[in-house]
Motif scaffolding. Structure first.
Motif, PDB file in Angstrom:
ATOM      1  N   ASN A 109       0.828  -1.210   0.000  1.00 40.24           N
ATOM      2  CA  ASN A 109       0.000   0.000   0.000  1.00 40.24           C
ATOM      3  C   ASN A 109       0.859   1.256   0.000  1.00 40.24           C
ATOM      4  OD1 ASN A 109      -2.532  -1.266  -0.036  1.00 40.24           O
ATOM      5  ND2 ASN A 109      -2.594  -1.461   2.188  1.00 40.24           N
ATOM      6  N   LEU A 110       1.922   1.240   0.809  1.00 41.88           N
ATOM      7  CA  LEU A 110       2.811   2.402   0.865  1.00 41.88           C
ATOM      8  C   LEU A 110       3.500   2.619  -0.483  1.00 41.88           C
ATOM      9  CD1 LEU A 110       4.224   4.680   2.385  1.00 41.88           C
ATOM     10  CD2 LEU A 110       5.862   2.990   3.262  1.00 41.88           C
ATOM     11  N   SER A 111       3.973   1.537  -1.096  1.00 43.26           N
ATOM     12  CA  SER A 111       4.636   1.652  -2.392  1.00 43.26           C
ATOM     13  C   SER A 111       3.695   2.244  -3.437  1.00 43.26           C
ATOM     14  CB  SER A 111       5.126   0.279  -2.859  1.00 43.26           C
ATOM     15  OG  SER A 111       6.087  -0.246  -1.963  1.00 43.26           O
ATOM     16  N   ALA A 112       2.441   1.796  -3.419  1.00 41.76           N
ATOM     17  CA  ALA A 112       1.459   2.271  -4.392  1.00 41.76           C
ATOM     18  C   ALA A 112       1.126   3.740  -4.175  1.00 41.76           C
ATOM     19  CB  ALA A 112       0.196   1.425  -4.309  1.00 41.76           C
ATOM     20  N   ILE A 113       0.914   4.127  -2.920  1.00 37.11           N
ATOM     21  CA  ILE A 113       0.510   5.511  -2.645  1.00 37.11           C
ATOM     22  C   ILE A 113       1.671   6.478  -2.884  1.00 37.11           C
ATOM     23  CG2 ILE A 113      -0.193   7.086  -0.791  1.00 37.11           C
ATOM     24  CD1 ILE A 113      -2.464   5.518  -2.098  1.00 37.11           C
ATOM     25  N   VAL A 114       2.897   6.057  -2.587  1.00 39.44           N
ATOM     26  CA  VAL A 114       4.051   6.910  -2.902  1.00 39.44           C
ATOM     27  C   VAL A 114       4.155   7.091  -4.414  1.00 39.44           C
ATOM     28  CG1 VAL A 114       6.574   7.009  -2.895  1.00 39.44           C
ATOM     29  CG2 VAL A 114       5.346   6.443  -0.795  1.00 39.44           C
ATOM     30  N   THR A 115       3.906   6.021  -5.166  1.00 39.42           N
ATOM     31  CA  THR A 115       3.899   6.126  -6.626  1.00 39.42           C
ATOM     32  C   THR A 115       2.826   7.109  -7.086  1.00 39.42           C
ATOM     33  OG1 THR A 115       4.680   3.847  -6.873  1.00 39.42           O
ATOM     34  CG2 THR A 115       3.623   4.845  -8.780  1.00 39.42           C
ATOM     35  N   ALA A 116       1.631   6.997  -6.500  1.00 34.67           N
ATOM     36  CA  ALA A 116       0.528   7.900  -6.858  1.00 34.67           C
ATOM     37  C   ALA A 116       0.874   9.345  -6.517  1.00 34.67           C
ATOM     38  CB  ALA A 116      -0.740   7.467  -6.128  1.00 34.67           C
ATOM     39  N   ARG A 117       1.458   9.529  -5.339  1.00 34.87           N
ATOM     40  CA  ARG A 117       1.810  10.894  -4.905  1.00 34.87           C
ATOM     41  C   ARG A 117       2.854  11.511  -5.820  1.00 34.87           C
ATOM     42  NH1 ARG A 117       5.403  11.169   0.219  1.00 34.87           N
ATOM     43  NH2 ARG A 117       6.870  10.702  -1.452  1.00 34.87           N
ATOM     44  N   GLU A 118       3.883  10.738  -6.167  1.00 32.64           N
ATOM     45  CA  GLU A 118       4.941  11.261  -7.030  1.00 32.64           C
ATOM     46  C   GLU A 118       4.418  11.542  -8.444  1.00 32.64           C
ATOM     47  OE1 GLU A 118       8.157  12.118  -5.806  1.00 32.64           O
ATOM     48  OE2 GLU A 118       6.732  11.920  -4.148  1.00 32.64           O
ATOM     49  N   SER A 119       3.515  10.710  -8.906  1.00 31.59           N
ATOM     50  CA  SER A 119       2.902  10.947 -10.214  1.00 31.59           C
ATOM     51  C   SER A 119       2.106  12.247 -10.206  1.00 31.59           C
ATOM     52  CB  SER A 119       1.991   9.765 -10.575  1.00 31.59           C
ATOM     53  OG  SER A 119       1.336   9.988 -11.793  1.00 31.59           O
ATOM     54  N   TRP A 120       1.365  12.472  -9.114  1.00 25.55           N
ATOM     55  CA  TRP A 120       0.582  13.717  -8.952  1.00 25.55           C
ATOM     56  C   TRP A 120       1.506  14.932  -8.855  1.00 25.55           C
ATOM     57  CZ3 TRP A 120       0.211  16.166  -3.866  1.00 25.55           C
ATOM     58  CH2 TRP A 120      -0.660  17.262  -3.826  1.00 25.55           C
TER      59      TRP A 120
END
Length: 457
Positions: A145-156
């Motif tokens: 979950n952390l890996s996915a949300i960090v990816t989402a945050r960096e993409s944003w």
């Protein structure tokens, strides 16, 4: 310490005998914890200047310490989300450790990573994500979950400079797993909760978004849906949420750590419609895909975005990205650099048994939940809180207070009979203490369930 002598050979034989006995046993005891001081009194000092010797240490484990654990694969361990790794997966976990493979980079771990990727391709195929989607194995759902949300945050953040200065915001429901809130702290983002512990519907999500302030809307970058809540096995309105995320241009992450295994089951696959719209998905093979702990996974629709977020740079790492070492590097796609090839036991079990057996084993867990539901409806002293969902069953003992559930749990555990723990369920404005089953182990029987329920009389 590193030499090979007769003591090492004998110790290896002892360990293998223990392993064979454990894997082939059908009568394991459920075990129970003891206080630290009690265990210390039993085993004494184990870490000394000269060492106590392998035989002594192993005997302490077998005589005392192993019995202070609750095996996750005991058929009457129905608490939390238990596990039931196949014997094939357990055996190959030994091979994984003995092979001493660093699973971060293809250059060092190509053979092991190849096997992991074979298992991953099967998992990705269950989701219906478009071609190009892929993932990596992690230590568990929290890391995924952390890996996915960090990816989402960096993409944003990459969309414009202003986003780099804002504290991100995500939306999920109060039924979401505790790790969502925990990893939000690590990622330094805020979480807004949709006020439902039941199914999060698209309409409720849209209303929440519509009621955001202008500043909140500017900070919102992701929505986390759940593909099988840990507490009750509830699957959110994934299709409705997916359409909203598409319209609102939000990252759609689905936490299916527990429920993701049910994607293989024909009887409930339709409940996951919309999962193919996700940008990222968490699934824990160590739960309902019968792998040993610890084995989680994160899958991305566009893996390149994860690589941009997680790939580490360092002069000592350059060689791994050189043309001569070219291959799939799992560390580029999640938060950990150092990693074991934790997907290897899953690969071996899948290769040995075939995916049809996996389908049958998951369907058995779903069947057990329905069996439990019918037994509860037939007994006068218990009643269902809600209909069983996936392999979770919430039920109440009529007339009990919270302390009654706690006392009952400890009494059954102390006897070595079963481990079934209470939970809380939102009822009106408050939370009610109830009891809960979670079925993973195909070896659990109708008789096991009946005996547990009868112990509440």
């Amino acid at each position: 310490m590193h030499k090979i002598d007769i003591e090492l050979v004998e110790m290896t034989l002892d360990v293998m005998k223990y392993t064979i006995d454990r894997i082939s046993s059908t009568t394991n005891k459920i075990g129970k914890p003891q206080k630290e001081e009690a265990l210390k009194a039993l085993v004494g000092e184990t870490i000394t200047t000269e060492g106590i010797g392998g035989e002594v240490a192993f005997n302490l484990w077998k005589k005392h310490l192993m019995h202070a654990n609750v095996p996750l694969d005991h058929p009457r361990n129905l608490a939390f989300v238990p596990a039931s790794p196949t014997r094939a997966a357990i055996m190959f976990d030994l091979v994984t450790s003995a092979s001493s493979i660093h699973g971060a980079y293809w250059m060092e771990g190509a053979g092991g990573i190849f096997c992991e990727n074979e298992a991953m391709r099967w998992m990705v195929s269950l989701t219906g994500l478009p071609e190009g989607a892929f993932g990596v194995f992690t230590s568990g759902g929290t890391a995924a979950n952390l890996s996915a949300i960090v990816t989402a945050r960096e993409s944003w953040r990459s969309l414009n400079e202003e986003n780099k200065e804002k504290k991100g915001l995500i939306i999920t429901s109060i039924g979401a797993h505790s790790s969502i809130k925990a990893m939000a702290k690590v990622a330094d983002i805020d979480v807004l909760l949709v006020e439902t512990e039941d199914r999060m519907e698209g309409e409720a999500l849209q209303n929440t978004i519509n009621n955001l302030t202008t500043h909140q809307r500017q900070r919102l970058f992701a929505v986390v849906g759940t593909g099988g809540t840990t507490n009750a096995g509830i699957i959110d309105d994934l299709f409705g949420i997916g359409k909203i995320c598409e319209k609102e241009k939000l990252w759609f992450h689905i936490d299916a750590a527990y429920g993701g295994g049910a994607l293989v089951a024909d009887s409930v696959r339709h409940l996951f419609n919309g999962i193919e719209m996700a940008d990222s998905i968490t699934i824990d093979p160590h739960k309902w895909m019968f792998a040993p702990y610890d084995c989680g996974a994160v899958i991305y629709k566009t893996p390149e975005l994860a690589k941009q977020a997680h790939s580490q740079d360092g002069s000592y790492l350059d060689i791994f990205k050189d043309e001569g070492a070219k291959g799939f590097n799992p560390s580029d796609y999640q938060i950990q650099l150092t990693r074991r090839v934790r997907g290897l036991p899953l690969w071996f079990s899948l290769a040995m048994h075939g995916t049809k057996r996996y389908k049958q084993a998951v369907e058995r867990g779903l069947e057990l939940a329905q069996i439990a539901g019918k037994l509860i409806e037939q007994m006068p002293h218990v009643e269902l809180v809600r209909a069983p969902s996936l392999s979770c069953v919430l039920y109440r003992r009529i007339g009990w207070e919270p302390e009654d559930y706690t006392h009952w749990t400890y009494e059954n555990h102390k006897k070595g009979f079963a481990l079934v723990t209470p939970t809380k369920w939102k009822t009106g404005d408050g939370f009610e203490t109830v009891s809960r089953f979670c079925f993973i182990n195909p070896d659990t029987t109708k008789k096991d369930i009946q005996m547990i329920l009868e112990s509440m009389v």
